[in-house]
Enzyme design. Structure first.
Site, mmCIF file in Angstrom:
data_model
loop_
_atom_site.group_PDB
_atom_site.id
_atom_site.type_symbol
_atom_site.label_atom_id
_atom_site.label_comp_id
_atom_site.label_asym_id
_atom_site.label_seq_id
_atom_site.Cartn_x
_atom_site.Cartn_y
_atom_site.Cartn_z
ATOM 1 N N GLU A 42 -5.200 -7.736 -8.854
ATOM 2 C CA GLU A 42 -6.068 -8.424 -9.954
ATOM 3 C C GLU A 42 -5.270 -9.549 -10.501
ATOM 4 O O GLU A 42 -5.818 -10.561 -10.823
ATOM 5 C CB GLU A 42 -6.406 -7.593 -11.049
ATOM 6 C CG GLU A 42 -7.338 -8.063 -12.179
ATOM 7 C CD GLU A 42 -6.633 -8.787 -13.269
ATOM 8 O OE1 GLU A 42 -7.464 -9.590 -14.163
ATOM 9 O OE2 GLU A 42 -5.416 -8.616 -13.542
ATOM 10 N N GLU A 43 -3.967 -9.203 -10.662
ATOM 11 C CA GLU A 43 -2.936 -10.262 -11.332
ATOM 12 C C GLU A 43 -2.839 -11.667 -10.462
ATOM 13 O O GLU A 43 -2.413 -12.405 -11.017
ATOM 14 C CB GLU A 43 -1.626 -9.728 -11.597
ATOM 15 C CG GLU A 43 -1.737 -8.687 -12.758
ATOM 16 C CD GLU A 43 -1.941 -9.032 -13.955
ATOM 17 O OE1 GLU A 43 -2.332 -10.373 -14.346
ATOM 18 O OE2 GLU A 43 -1.995 -8.206 -14.997
ATOM 19 N N ASP A 93 -1.809 -3.322 -10.225
ATOM 20 C CA ASP A 93 -0.674 -4.201 -10.274
ATOM 21 C C ASP A 93 -0.129 -4.779 -11.623
ATOM 22 O O ASP A 93 -1.093 -4.930 -12.467
ATOM 23 C CB ASP A 93 -1.009 -5.310 -9.331
ATOM 24 C CG ASP A 93 -2.312 -6.168 -9.469
ATOM 25 O OD1 ASP A 93 -3.046 -5.556 -10.375
ATOM 26 O OD2 ASP A 93 -1.906 -7.474 -9.283
ATOM 27 N N GLU A 134 -10.765 -3.811 -18.465
ATOM 28 C CA GLU A 134 -9.780 -4.159 -19.346
ATOM 29 C C GLU A 134 -10.215 -5.311 -20.322
ATOM 30 O O GLU A 134 -11.049 -5.951 -20.066
ATOM 31 C CB GLU A 134 -8.655 -4.852 -18.400
ATOM 32 C CG GLU A 134 -8.648 -6.160 -17.926
ATOM 33 C CD GLU A 134 -7.381 -6.617 -17.455
ATOM 34 O OE1 GLU A 134 -6.477 -6.535 -18.103
ATOM 35 O OE2 GLU A 134 -7.709 -7.042 -16.253
ATOM 36 N N HIS A 191 -6.948 -2.240 -13.041
ATOM 37 C CA HIS A 191 -5.899 -2.817 -11.687
ATOM 38 C C HIS A 191 -4.535 -1.807 -12.005
ATOM 39 O O HIS A 191 -4.043 -1.683 -13.051
ATOM 40 C CB HIS A 191 -5.830 -4.157 -11.747
ATOM 41 C CG HIS A 191 -5.296 -4.756 -13.024
ATOM 42 N ND1 HIS A 191 -3.837 -5.030 -13.259
ATOM 43 C CD2 HIS A 191 -5.827 -5.377 -13.994
ATOM 44 C CE1 HIS A 191 -3.676 -5.711 -14.314
ATOM 45 N NE2 HIS A 191 -4.872 -5.943 -15.183
ATOM 46 N N HIS A 219 1.929 -9.702 -20.217
ATOM 47 C CA HIS A 219 2.588 -10.554 -19.558
ATOM 48 C C HIS A 219 4.000 -11.053 -20.500
ATOM 49 O O HIS A 219 4.730 -12.024 -20.027
ATOM 50 C CB HIS A 219 2.020 -12.072 -19.000
ATOM 51 C CG HIS A 219 0.700 -11.820 -18.181
ATOM 52 N ND1 HIS A 219 0.122 -12.669 -17.418
ATOM 53 C CD2 HIS A 219 0.070 -10.549 -17.822
ATOM 54 C CE1 HIS A 219 -0.891 -12.175 -16.869
ATOM 55 N NE2 HIS A 219 -0.895 -10.931 -16.892
ATOM 56 N N ASP A 239 -0.934 -4.162 -20.037
ATOM 57 C CA ASP A 239 -1.811 -4.882 -19.158
ATOM 58 C C ASP A 239 -1.748 -4.294 -17.691
ATOM 59 O O ASP A 239 -0.785 -4.766 -16.884
ATOM 60 C CB ASP A 239 -1.430 -6.172 -19.150
ATOM 61 C CG ASP A 239 -2.317 -7.103 -18.326
ATOM 62 O OD1 ASP A 239 -3.435 -6.481 -17.583
ATOM 63 O OD2 ASP A 239 -1.995 -8.277 -17.918
#
Length: 402
Positions: free
Chosen positions: A146-147, A77, A174, A75, A374, A112
């Site tokens: 995705e997030e 984003d 991932e 992803h 994150h 991430d």
């Protein structure tokens, strides 16, 4: 300062693209990926199932294009940042020297999951430059959102005619860093069950013993959820039959996240609600568990509203029945990289692939590394990124030759 390798320069360029939610710059990201495809010699397509949210597909056709293809998914984003809590600007991708002569690349998305998406590109660039020909067609897929759940990204893509034409047989996606020495490989994931219990009852003055109130109905439901949580935590702390430790993915977690009731102190509320975030292990019977929650609510005069409920518990085989797993395992064995198999504790886009019938493994080749997804000051070491290119060059060559 040591000269920066071209692959690292390209990685830094990718990290500097502000694909940060809630307003990700997908247009700049798509232009970057198109440029990479042109340089490497890959086919390029961009599909928008929701305006402004492209799914980008880069393709390397194999020598047997009729065979089911391989998807390398990532992803584009990244999650929001609190810039004041970062030591370096989160989209500068600062290259900070370490005591051992390595470098930390500090950026949102470095773990991430832009390291994975860019290692795909560099691995393919290397394989093609070495004249390698793959048996199966390879599709590098870059999806949005995705997030925030993937509804406008992978969820729509797997339902499309374009996805069907990929004829996918296996996918990588991932994973997560591991502070230990093994690579964590995720063959399934826990499913979200976000439930809101709502009760209505009699109201009146706070000085009275009013019966049949909303709070009275809701309290035993909350108590049940907390008891269930304690039971699952105890299971997590109990070793498996073979003596090994359980991981978070082996149990179903439950957390009370929102309680709501009342308008002021001396008024008994007419309604009360409780939100519980439940993540269901795939070993659970999801349909039966949902019925249990509905029955629990009804038993106490309330209703269960499912804000989110994922019904599929498909897992990817990690044994000899799956030739892609065998090739993957052998590739890591050749690199002398130990494997730790587990269930992913949260949700990724792999769930959409598995539900669509595509076996998927989640893996991020970060070993002996802190888990920083994150977090503030997210970083990867330059050596880890370069090792990731080696990792995917070996893995891609193996699984695409099955």
């Amino acid at each position: 300062m040591a000269e920066i390798q071209p692959s690292v320069k390209r990685f830094i360029e990718y990290l500097r693209i502000k694909t940060v939610q809630p307003t990700p710059d997908y247009a700049s990201c798509t232009r970057f990926l198109e440029g990479q495809a042109r340089e490497i010699g890959l086919g390029f397509q961009a599909h928008e199932y929701v305006a402004g949210k492209p799914v980008v597909v880069l393709t390397w056709e194999g020598t047997s294009p009729e065979e089911p293809s391989i998807i390398l998914n990532s992803h584009t984003d990244v999650v929001p940042v609190f810039e004041e809590l970062w030591t370096h600007p989160p989209f500068e991708a600062a290259r900070v020297v370490t005591e051992d002569g390595d470098f930390r690349i500090v950026a949102r998305g470095s773990q991430d999951m832009k390291i994975v998406g860019h290692c795909y590109l560099e691995a393919v660039r290397r394989l093609r430059s070495e004249g390698v020909r793959l048996r199966r067609t390879l599709h590098l897929v870059y999806v949005p959102d995705e997030e925030i759940g993937g509804e406008d990204g992978m969820a729509r893509f797997v339902e499309s005619a374009e996805f069907a034409r990929l004829n996918a047989g296996f996918a990588l996606d991932e994973g997560m860093a591991n502070p230990g020495d093994a690579v964590r490989v995720f063959y399934g994931e826990r499913a979200p069950c976000w439930v809101r219990f709502v009760a209505h009852g009699n109201t009146g003055h706070g000085s009275q013993f009013i019966e049949n109130t909303a709070a009275e109905k809701l309290l035993p439901i909350v108590n049940w959820a907390m008891d269930f949580r304690r039971q699952q935590l105890e299971t997590l702390r109990t070793p498996k039959d073979d003596g090994s430790a359980r991981t978070l993915g082996d149990v179903t977690s439950a957390n009370l996240t929102v309680l709501a009731a009342g308008v002021q102190h001396n008024v008994v509320p007419e309604s009360a609600s409780a939100c519980v975030d439940i993540r269901m292990t795939p070993e659970l019977d999801y349909a039966a568990f949902r019925r249990r929650l509905e029955a629990l609510a009804a038993e106490h005069g309330a209703v269960a509203e499912f804000v989110q409920f994922w019904p599929d518990s498909t897992m990817t085989p990690t044994d000899a029945s799956n030739p892609f797993w065998t090739a993957f395992e052998q590739a890591l064995g050749a690199m002398r990289i130990p494997i730790f198999k587990e269930i992913f504790p949260a949700a990724t886009d792999s769930r959409y692939l598995r539900r669509a019938g595509v076996p998927a493994l989640g893996v991020t080749p970060l070993r002996n590394a802190p888990i920083l997804l994150h977090d503030h000051n997210e970083f990867v070491k330059e050596s880890e990124f370069l090792a990731g290119i080696d990792f995917y060059a070996g893995v891609v060559a193996a699984v695409a030759s099955v």
